[in-house]
Write an enzyme that holds these catalytic residues in place. Structure first.
Site, mmCIF file in Angstrom:
data_model
loop_
_atom_site.group_PDB
_atom_site.id
_atom_site.type_symbol
_atom_site.label_atom_id
_atom_site.label_comp_id
_atom_site.label_asym_id
_atom_site.label_seq_id
_atom_site.Cartn_x
_atom_site.Cartn_y
_atom_site.Cartn_z
ATOM 1 N N GLY A 46 0.458 -1.604 -0.178
ATOM 2 C CA GLY A 46 0.167 -0.559 0.174
ATOM 3 C C GLY A 46 0.954 1.538 -0.278
ATOM 4 O O GLY A 46 0.226 1.615 -0.621
ATOM 5 N N GLU A 101 4.509 3.926 5.892
ATOM 6 C CA GLU A 101 2.446 2.612 5.981
ATOM 7 C C GLU A 101 1.733 3.602 4.967
ATOM 8 O O GLU A 101 1.751 5.087 5.102
ATOM 9 C CB GLU A 101 2.773 3.132 7.595
ATOM 10 C CG GLU A 101 1.979 1.014 7.752
ATOM 11 C CD GLU A 101 1.590 0.379 6.459
ATOM 12 O OE1 GLU A 101 0.970 0.376 5.784
ATOM 13 O OE2 GLU A 101 1.013 -0.363 7.414
ATOM 14 N N ASP A 102 0.969 2.936 4.228
ATOM 15 C CA ASP A 102 -0.276 3.723 3.863
ATOM 16 C C ASP A 102 -1.611 4.211 4.675
ATOM 17 O O ASP A 102 -1.590 5.406 4.262
ATOM 18 C CB ASP A 102 -0.862 3.151 2.720
ATOM 19 C CG ASP A 102 -1.912 1.281 3.594
ATOM 20 O OD1 ASP A 102 -1.465 1.900 4.516
ATOM 21 O OD2 ASP A 102 -1.922 1.050 2.272
ATOM 22 N N ASP A 105 -4.897 2.014 11.316
ATOM 23 C CA ASP A 105 -6.018 1.750 11.122
ATOM 24 C C ASP A 105 -6.339 1.646 12.653
ATOM 25 O O ASP A 105 -5.858 1.780 13.449
ATOM 26 C CB ASP A 105 -6.630 0.777 10.183
ATOM 27 C CG ASP A 105 -8.367 0.698 10.434
ATOM 28 O OD1 ASP A 105 -8.770 1.610 10.022
ATOM 29 O OD2 ASP A 105 -8.637 -0.464 9.378
ATOM 30 N N LYS A 133 -6.473 6.689 10.789
ATOM 31 C CA LYS A 133 -7.626 7.209 11.111
ATOM 32 C C LYS A 133 -8.609 6.314 12.786
ATOM 33 O O LYS A 133 -8.392 5.452 13.200
ATOM 34 C CB LYS A 133 -8.671 5.560 10.374
ATOM 35 C CG LYS A 133 -9.067 5.428 8.874
ATOM 36 C CD LYS A 133 -10.284 4.287 8.711
ATOM 37 C CE LYS A 133 -10.302 4.091 7.120
ATOM 38 N NZ LYS A 133 -10.330 3.368 6.590
ATOM 39 N N PHE A 154 -13.551 4.263 4.166
ATOM 40 C CA PHE A 154 -13.296 2.652 3.828
ATOM 41 C C PHE A 154 -12.767 3.739 2.262
ATOM 42 O O PHE A 154 -13.354 3.572 1.018
ATOM 43 C CB PHE A 154 -13.308 1.971 2.776
ATOM 44 C CG PHE A 154 -12.377 0.351 2.417
ATOM 45 C CD1 PHE A 154 -11.600 0.177 3.204
ATOM 46 C CD2 PHE A 154 -12.346 0.530 1.578
ATOM 47 C CE1 PHE A 154 -11.059 -1.340 3.321
ATOM 48 C CE2 PHE A 154 -10.705 -0.391 0.655
ATOM 49 C CZ PHE A 154 -10.297 -1.017 2.170
ATOM 50 N N VAL A 155 -10.776 3.567 1.744
ATOM 51 C CA VAL A 155 -10.920 4.905 0.987
ATOM 52 C C VAL A 155 -9.735 3.848 0.377
ATOM 53 O O VAL A 155 -8.415 2.923 0.730
ATOM 54 C CB VAL A 155 -9.876 6.098 1.727
ATOM 55 C CG1 VAL A 155 -10.734 6.484 2.640
ATOM 56 C CG2 VAL A 155 -8.403 5.617 2.507
ATOM 57 N N ASP A 161 -5.259 -0.491 -1.604
ATOM 58 C CA ASP A 161 -6.551 -0.926 -2.192
ATOM 59 C C ASP A 161 -8.131 -1.864 -1.587
ATOM 60 O O ASP A 161 -7.802 -1.351 -0.604
ATOM 61 C CB ASP A 161 -5.760 -2.153 -2.944
ATOM 62 C CG ASP A 161 -5.446 -3.339 -1.763
ATOM 63 O OD1 ASP A 161 -4.968 -2.841 -0.999
ATOM 64 O OD2 ASP A 161 -5.881 -4.644 -2.115
#
Ligand code: IMP
Ligand code: MG
Length: 182
Positions: A46, A101-102, A105, A133, A154-155, A161
């Site tokens: 990601g 990191e992307d 969460d 988040k 959810f993005v 992805d």
């Protein structure tokens, strides 16, 4: 990207906003690590686009490495079980690490990774995440550098992805819930 327009509810961060924010993060890291030579670790898959842009905004001698993790399970939330699929190529002992990191969460992925890498005795570890988040956190973990705090949606895009798709969108968009049956 025309192919994905019908699946995107809303663009959350435009290409321009991403460009500006990533440049600012790079400048901040450049200042914080002056006189050092960090190793910048991309968590695949990601973070690959963020990594490419961020590293070009860091004006320091540095090296890069890649690690690939998977969290068991499919769908739109990670499980607590994480494993390394592809490990780093270089030793990190005594090095200053920046984990890229992307998205942060639940925190399960980064909590696991931080513990695994800590055991290899680096000089320091900091976390740089494009998105955060905070509402969804299950583990006690915070990033040192955050691109954007985002709501609990959810993005996809800019590396992120859903079922391996949409990574090539140049923006961050909220995926329509009907796409993942939500
Ligand atoms: P965590 O372990 O729950 O913190 O989740 C981290 C990983 O879950 C990220 O590296 C992503 O691969 C994935 N993830 C969490 N939220 C999203 C999202 O909104 N879009 C795409 N991937 C996500
Ligand atoms: Mg990921």
């Amino acid at each position: 990207m025309a192919y994905a327009e019908k699946d995107i509810l809303e663009v959350l961060e435009t290409q321009e906003a991403l460009r500006e924010r990533v440049a600012a993060l790079g400048a901040q890291i450049t200042a914080d690590y002056a006189g050092k030579e960090p190793i910048i670790i991309s968590v695949l898959r990601g973070s690959f686009i963020f990594m490419a842009d961020l590293t070009r905004s860091i004006d320091l001698p540095c090296t890069v490495d890649f690690i690939s993790v998977s969290s068991y399970g499919v769908g739109t939330s990670s499980s607590g079980q994480v494993k390394i699929v592809k490990d780093l190529s270089e030793s990190i002992e005594g090095r200053d690490l920046i984990i890229v990191e992307d998205i942060l969460d639940s925190g399960n992925t980064l909590d696991y990774l931080r513990n695994v890498l800590m055991a290899r005795k680096p000089a320091s570890i900091r976390i740089c995440t494009l998105l955060d988040k905070p509402e969804r956190r299950e583990k006690d973990i915070q990033a040192d550098y955050v691109g954007f705090n985002i709501p609990n949606a959810f993005v996809v895009g800019y590396g992120l992805d859903y079922a391996e798709r949409y990574r090539n969108l140049p923006y961050i968009g909220i995926l329509k819930p009907e796409v993942y049956g939500g």
